[in-house]
Design a protein around this motif. Structure first.
Motif, PDB file in Angstrom:
ATOM      1  N   ARG A 185     -19.905  17.152 -84.870  1.00 41.35           N
ATOM      2  CA  ARG A 185     -18.477  17.493 -84.897  1.00 41.35           C
ATOM      3  C   ARG A 185     -18.110  18.158 -86.218  1.00 41.35           C
ATOM      4  N   LEU A 189     -16.510  22.108 -87.347  1.00 38.49           N
ATOM      5  CA  LEU A 189     -15.308  22.216 -88.177  1.00 38.49           C
ATOM      6  C   LEU A 189     -15.610  22.932 -89.491  1.00 38.49           C
ATOM      7  N   GLN A 457     -13.935  23.327 -82.095  1.00 41.00           N
ATOM      8  CA  GLN A 457     -13.993  22.762 -83.443  1.00 41.00           C
ATOM      9  C   GLN A 457     -13.896  23.853 -84.505  1.00 41.00           C
TER      10      GLN A 457
END
Length: 523
Positions: A185, A189, A457
């Motif tokens: 994740r 990002l 993301q």
């Protein structure tokens, strides 16, 4: 664990997503940058300009100018030393050393790498790696690869008119060693934050750009000489100062990654790996493999997205006179406070400027849309506000088209948000603005497959960096956080019924300087 379960748990139950019994071996941590060995290196100018003029006229750059550009995008800009506040009370406390860049990264681990294909007059055409540790370019593959790159993108960009093309990759181990499977994740990002910084820098250098998140993965990775079990490209960003067809002409026939890979010899390169024991990350490799595009026939575009309108009562924010700010100063002053936030009253004008600057600068060319993103946002800003002049304490959604706030609920949400933190490293009772980036809960999997997760993301990360720069320009600090209770924030914003979810939390507000030593490399 299925990939659907894995991605769901990354968002809503990280303990289930992670490998059990995890211990971080700091002594065997990887370096936060990649070091190639035995290849030709071209030093870049250290005479970096201390100011940048907004919207410079377009002109083909030379090597010196490319060096300045890369440094503002991803160069090491400073070093810092601090002591963990929990350890400082004990006799034995160890300082934490960090190499800082203008684009932030979770834990300052910087899992992304930056490569660039250049066609300039004063250096050989070819594929280069930006060596941030030495501020230099390392030549990986020499020669003109316009045709190969165009076909790997599905002939959706006229690469021949571009002087360069940037590639943002992810090296899985660089933050997996600390964050376990949760690193997947973070990697998306962080890649988005880097892209946000790159696109803002592009504007200051007078370049034009397009963002491509769909391409033949194995063909692009082969072009750069990447080992796919270690690293993979997440985004391709052509750069131009000439008239460019950003949509391309399309291919007369379908092209496969396997077909393109046969056209290029494999690169034999070596790089230094500090870690003596690199642990396995099978879930990351599995979801990366499932996200690959193998044929240009699989490239997709998203149609018009539903317009979710939360809240009824509307508060119009003051209009701002200028959308410009001092980019260099905002980069230099950007700070992520922890226990250093200090409550202060926020004027409507300052809140208005912060939100407008961030969303106005967010528009970009995207290969999954036929129009500039910004007109068709897939991520949006919600916030819990406290102590803002003329605005009742409460939860709101920001409507960027109308430059207004729509009320979702009233009250002081700070204690609820504090209770949702997995670590008590930020005192939210001292934070007037707690903003959240909201996106699609199913990450457009029906259209984009598993690749949609990392695309979403990245788009969140791109907006985060715009918010952080606008926050810095407003004289505030902002600290992106992922250690929060997503179900709690989704409940505050009443998102459960419309397939939206909270992607990242950003406390914003005044702060005091913390106890640390830091030095800038810009003087």
């Amino acid at each position: 664990m299925s990939l659907e379960e894995f991605l769901h748990n990354l968002q809503f139950n990280i303990n289930r997503a992670n490998q059990p019994n995890w211990e971080v071996d700091w002594e065997d941590a990887p370096l936060p940058y990649k070091l190639y060995q035995g290849l030709r290196a071209l030093p870049l100018s250290l005479e970096v300009p201390v100011s940048l003029i907004e919207s410079q006229p377009p002109s083909t750059p030379d090597l010196e100018r490319i060096g300045h550009f890369l440094w503002y995008v991803y160069g090491i800009t400073g070093v810092s030393q601090s002591v963990d506040s929990e350890d400082s009370e004990h006799q034995e406390s160890y300082p934490i050393h960090s190499y800082r860049r203008f684009a932030p990264s979770g834990g300052a681990l910087y899992p992304n790498e930056l490569y660039i294909y250049l066609k300039l007059d004063d250096l050989p055409d070819g594929i280069y790696h930006y060596d941030v540790a030495h501020h230099r370019l390392v030549l990986l593959r020499e020669g003109n690869v316009d045709s190969y790159l165009e076909r790997a993108l599905g002939n959706r960009c006229d690469i021949s008119t571009c002087f360069g093309t940037a590639f943002v990759s992810t090296r899985f181990w660089k933050n997996f060693f600390k964050y376990n499977n949760f690193s997947y994740r973070l990697q998306g990002l962080d890649a988005g934050v880097l892209k946000g910084q790159l696109l803002e820098t592009v504007k200051r250098f007078g370049f034009e750009s397009g963002v491509y998140v769909q391409f033949l993965d194995s063909a692009i990775n082969r072009l750069l000489g990447l080992t796919e079990e270690e690293e993979s490209v997440y985004s391709v960003i052509p750069l131009s100062v000439a008239a460019t067809n950003w949509a391309g002409t399309g291919l007369e026939r379908t092209v496969t990654a396997e077909e393109l890979c046969h056209e290029l010899p494999a690169l034999s390169v070596e790089h230094y790996e500090k870690s003596e024991r690199v642990r396995e990350f099978p879930m990351l490799l599995a979801v990366n493999e499932a996200s690959k595009i193998h044929s240009t026939g699989d490239l997709q575009t998203l149609g018009k997205q539903p317009d979710f309108r939360s809240g009824e009562k509307e508060i119009h924010l003051p209009e701002i006179e200028s959308y410009t700010y001092d980019f260099v100063e905002a980069c230099k002053n950007r700070h992520s406070p922890e226990m250093d936030f200090v409550m202060g009253r926020v004027s409507q004008e300052r809140l208005s400027t912060l939100l407008k600057l961030a969303t106005h600068s967010y528009a970009f060319r995207s290969d999954i849309e036929d129009v500039y993103v910004g007109k068709e946002n897939r991520v949006s800003i919600y916030g819990c506000l406290y102590n803002v002049e003329g605005i009742p304490n409460g939860a709101y959604v920001y409507d960027s088209d109308r430059h207004s706030l729509r009320e979702i609920g009233t009250g002081d949400y700070r204690r609820q948000l504090q209770s949702g933190l997995s670590l008590d490293n930020v005192n939210l009772l001292q934070v007037p603005l707690c903003l959240h980036i909201i996106g699609n809960k199913n990450h457009y999997q029906d259209t984009l497959g598993y690749r949609g997760y990392r695309i979403m993301q990245m788009e969140a990360g791109m907006l985060v960096q715009r918010l952080l720069l606008a926050t810095s320009a407003a004289g505030f600090g902002g600290h992106p956080l992922l250690g929060f209770d997503t179900k709690l924030t989704d409940g505050i914003y009443k998102l459960n019924s419309n397939d939206r979810t909270t992607l990242i939390q950003i406390p914003i507000g005044p702060y005091r300087d913390k106890a640390w030593m830091r030095g800038s490399l810009l003087s």
